[in-house]
Design an enzyme around this catalytic site. Structure first.
Site, mmCIF file in Angstrom:
data_model
loop_
_atom_site.group_PDB
_atom_site.id
_atom_site.type_symbol
_atom_site.label_atom_id
_atom_site.label_comp_id
_atom_site.label_asym_id
_atom_site.label_seq_id
_atom_site.Cartn_x
_atom_site.Cartn_y
_atom_site.Cartn_z
ATOM 1 N N GLU A 156 0.865 -1.179 0.000
ATOM 2 C CA GLU A 156 0.000 0.000 0.000
ATOM 3 C C GLU A 156 0.901 1.227 0.000
ATOM 4 O OE1 GLU A 156 -3.557 -2.088 2.639
ATOM 5 O OE2 GLU A 156 -2.620 -0.244 3.367
ATOM 6 N N ASP B 287 -5.511 9.228 10.461
ATOM 7 C CA ASP B 287 -4.186 8.707 10.782
ATOM 8 C C ASP B 287 -3.633 9.241 12.099
ATOM 9 O OD1 ASP B 287 -3.280 6.888 8.639
ATOM 10 O OD2 ASP B 287 -3.788 8.608 7.374
#
Lengths: 277, 407
Positions: free
Chosen positions: A50, A61
């Site tokens: 990824e 995040d």
């Protein structure tokens, strides 16, 4: 014709093991290092990669990947340059699945149609766009799927059973189970909750189900890959890059970059070995 | 032309939360079920008379509504144009319009059985209002505030602490409102099942922009009645400042279909639109996706959000509510701007002429007045939303006024 993602998961399954995916942010700390890191990940035995498209405001995040985005953007990274990294990668590695992961705005500004065309041309296999839930599918996900890109869906502990059909409707490639209600790189999920979630999602899809968020050690990766069809490790890898940037092992930039790549490859090698044990 | 107006500016958003191309629900999957729950609960509550009665009770007895519509005679004389009325939302309990929305959302949270509240705040007015409502309803309150704003809005930080709120200073990014909102969203993702997020402005994922607008519309609904009472007719113009735009949409919304009423939304031009140091998302930005909605944003060519700048912490945000973006696209509202320095001059002018110390946010609206009023007749009427009081800003304003030789 089966895509690279399908082939990779089938191969892992034939070896009677879960798959290993690793996340790094494109351009962290620069494009050349990213290219070297990607090669290192392939050599270390990952099953898919990824590649994060950096964004100034990564809302889902934790601190590690926020900082990675900032390092990357500070180094001048752009979406155009991320696609360039992907294109170069594909020339060196014809079979390794590569999924771009990030937030919608940089794509929207690049132009959805142009992005899809360029991603396909670069040899990208799929997209994970954190802030595009199925409710906003018509924006990017359906056109991307029509163009041959896999749309990898995130399923979370808050995605209840009645929601799953809507989430899975456009899903392809694999499904990414976010094992904790939270941001990346923080808490880890209990084994029982992963196993329960796997059963719950498995009832509604035949796609491989990989698990991520909060997986930091080879042991955790191995267990997670056993409990589902694969494990994704992100923040723990990104932390090694951060440490290498903050505490250079050599005054020579190229040597320091090589050292970061070696450390990451060694760690990912341990993850890979644990999953195969 | 037919008198029956089948077209309306008051029919947004659609079921998907869109105001034209703007709005929507661009959030991570973890939050999506929660947002759908909030939407369901809000729909149910807005159709429930007892919810409306409860709101009205607290608006009247706790906030002190209706706020006066005050004819500002000396400022009217000063500008020498239209008659200026101030909608006095700075007289609300807690000193700004923010409490109108917070009360609505806190009552909704209560109905949903949530007792833990998250809020982001820029100037601290929304944080203070949320801390206040949490004290009133016995809820836990956690406020995310940019570290820079914690410094420049200290009186409000002290008030929040006194009210029992926990402050999380945010150091990520630029340490201002945008980053506070990022952190509040991250915290909400992490505590999705237990917490309710009270968003302070008419932005964020659907249904927040609609919900905040509806709760703030009490401003415009009152102003419309009050101006009829005072003048027997509609005003000719409305003026309000815009950061996220909750006070502005609150004043504007009930007047949107009165197409003879000119409407001005004043963004913060910071050190000037040409300087790159401003917070004018509509005049200086382009549509993009941030914090759950599509709207005009300050961003670079690569879709990275750029820093806003304004002397006013409450306007220091690189986005704007999606309904304003739509009203901008269709041209119903004129979006203009005022600089830091213009706002400071207006701040002082209002204090000296009317004995009202305005917050820095509405000082931007005051600063634009001379432009609007200059072209108007003496029997024309302008309503300006005095959405907050300036006590919190003295620490930031006085040194600058002294430096400019104005004190």
């Amino acid at each position: 014709m089966a895509g690279r993602i399908d082939t990779a998961f089938a191969k892992a399954k034939a070896e009677n093991r879960g798959s290993l995916g690793v996340f790094i942010t494109a351009g962290d700390p620069d494009a050349a290092t990213t290219e070297a890191l990607l090669d290192g990940l392939v050599d270390a035995g990952v099953d898919f990669i990824e590649l994060g498209m950096p964004f100034s405001d990564p809302m889902a995040d934790g601190p590690a990947i926020q900082a990675a985005s900032l390092r990357s953007l500070k180094g001048g990274m752009t979406l155009t340059a991320t696609l360039e990294i992907a294109r170069n990668f594909r020339q060196r590695h014809p079979d390794m699945p590569l999924v771009l992961m990030g937030y919608y705005n940089p794509i929207y500004i690049y132009g959805n149609d142009r992005f899809i065309a360029d991603a396909v041309a670069a040899g990208v296999d799929g997209l994970i766009i954190v802030d595009l839930p199925p409710e906003e599918d018509s924006e990017l996900c359906i056109p991307a799927r029509d163009a041959g890109l896999n749309v990898v869906r995130l399923i979370t502990p808050t995605s209840h059973d009645q929601r799953l059909p809507a989430i899975l409707a456009q899903a392809s490639g694999f499904v990414y189970y976010v094992s904790v209600t939270g941001i990346t790189g923080m808490a880890s999920a209990a084994a029982t909750s992963i196993a329960d979630a796997y059963q719950r999602i498995r009832k509604q899809t035949d796609l491989p189900i990989v698990t991520g968020f909060g997986i930091r050690t080879p042991e955790q990766a191995a267990e997670t890959a056993r409990l589902s069809d694969g494990a994704v490790v992100g923040s723990a890898v990104v932390d090694i890059i951060a440490d290498g940037v903050a505490n250079p092992s050599s005054p020579d930039a190229a040597e320091n970059r090589a050292a970061i790549v070696r450390k990451v490859a060694a760690f990912v090698g341990e993850l890979s070995a644990a999953i195969r044990a | 032309m037919s008198k029956t107006n089948v077209n309306t500016f008051r029919n947004q958003p659609n079921e998907a939360g869109r105001f034209g191309i703007h709005g929507g629900r661009f959030v991570a999957e973890t939050l999506m079920p929660l947002i759908l729950n909030v939407e369901k609960a809000y729909k149910k509550a807005s159709a429930d008379k007892s919810f409306q009665r409860e709101m009205y009770y607290y608006q009247k007895h706790y906030i002190g509504r209706p706020s006066p519509l005050y004819f500002a005679e000396r400022m009217t004389a000063h500008f020498g144009g239209a008659k200026l009325y101030l909608k006095r939302d700075e007289l609300n309990h807690t000193g700004a319009h923010k409490i109108n929305n917070v009360l609505g959302q806190a009552l909704l949270a209560k109905r949903m059985g949530k007792t833990k509240i998250i809020a982001e705040t820029g100037a601290g007015q929304h944080g203070v209002a949320t801390a206040t409502a949490c004290a009133l309803f016995n809820m836990e309150c956690e406020v995310f505030m940019g570290a820079e704003d914690v410094e420049r809005q200290k009186p409000n930080v002290d008030r929040m602490r006194l009210l029992g709120a926990k402050i999380h200073p945010v150091t990520s990014g630029t340490g201002t409102l945008k980053d506070a909102m990022n952190e509040a969203l991250r915290y909400w993702v992490t505590n999705a099942e237990t917490h309710f997020y009270i968003i302070g402005t008419a932005a964020g994922p659907h249904p927040y922009p609609q919900m905040v607008r509806d709760f703030q519309s009490v401003i415009g609904t009152e102003a419309r009645e009050q101006i009829f009472e005072a003048e027997g007719r509609l005003p000719d113009a409305l003026v309000a400042c815009i950061g996220g735009g909750s006070n502005a949409i609150g004043l504007f919304y009930p007047f949107l279909d009165d197409t003879d009423v000119a409407i001005y939304g004043v963004e913060a031009a910071g050190k000037g639109l040409g300087s790159g140091l401003h917070a004018a998302s509509l005049t200086g930005g382009t549509p993009g996706i941030l914090h759950g909605n599509r709207t005009y944003l300050l961003q670079n060519d690569d879709g990275q959000i750029t820093d806003a700048h304004s002397i006013s912490a409450g306007l220091d945000y690189p986005g704007i509510g999606p309904e304003h973006s739509w009203l901008h696209d269709i041209g119903r509202v004129n979006y203009v701007s005022a600089t830091d320095e213009e706002a400071l001059v207006a701040f002082q002018l209002c204090a000296r002429l009317e004995g009202i110390i305005p917050a820095l946010e509405p000082s931007h609206a005051l600063a634009y007045l001379s432009t609007v009023i200059g072209d108007m007749d003496s029997d024309d009427i302008v309503i300006l939303n005095m959405c907050g009081r300036g006590d919190k800003d003295l620490g930031a304003v006085l040194p600058v006024l002294e430096k400019l030789g104005r004190m």
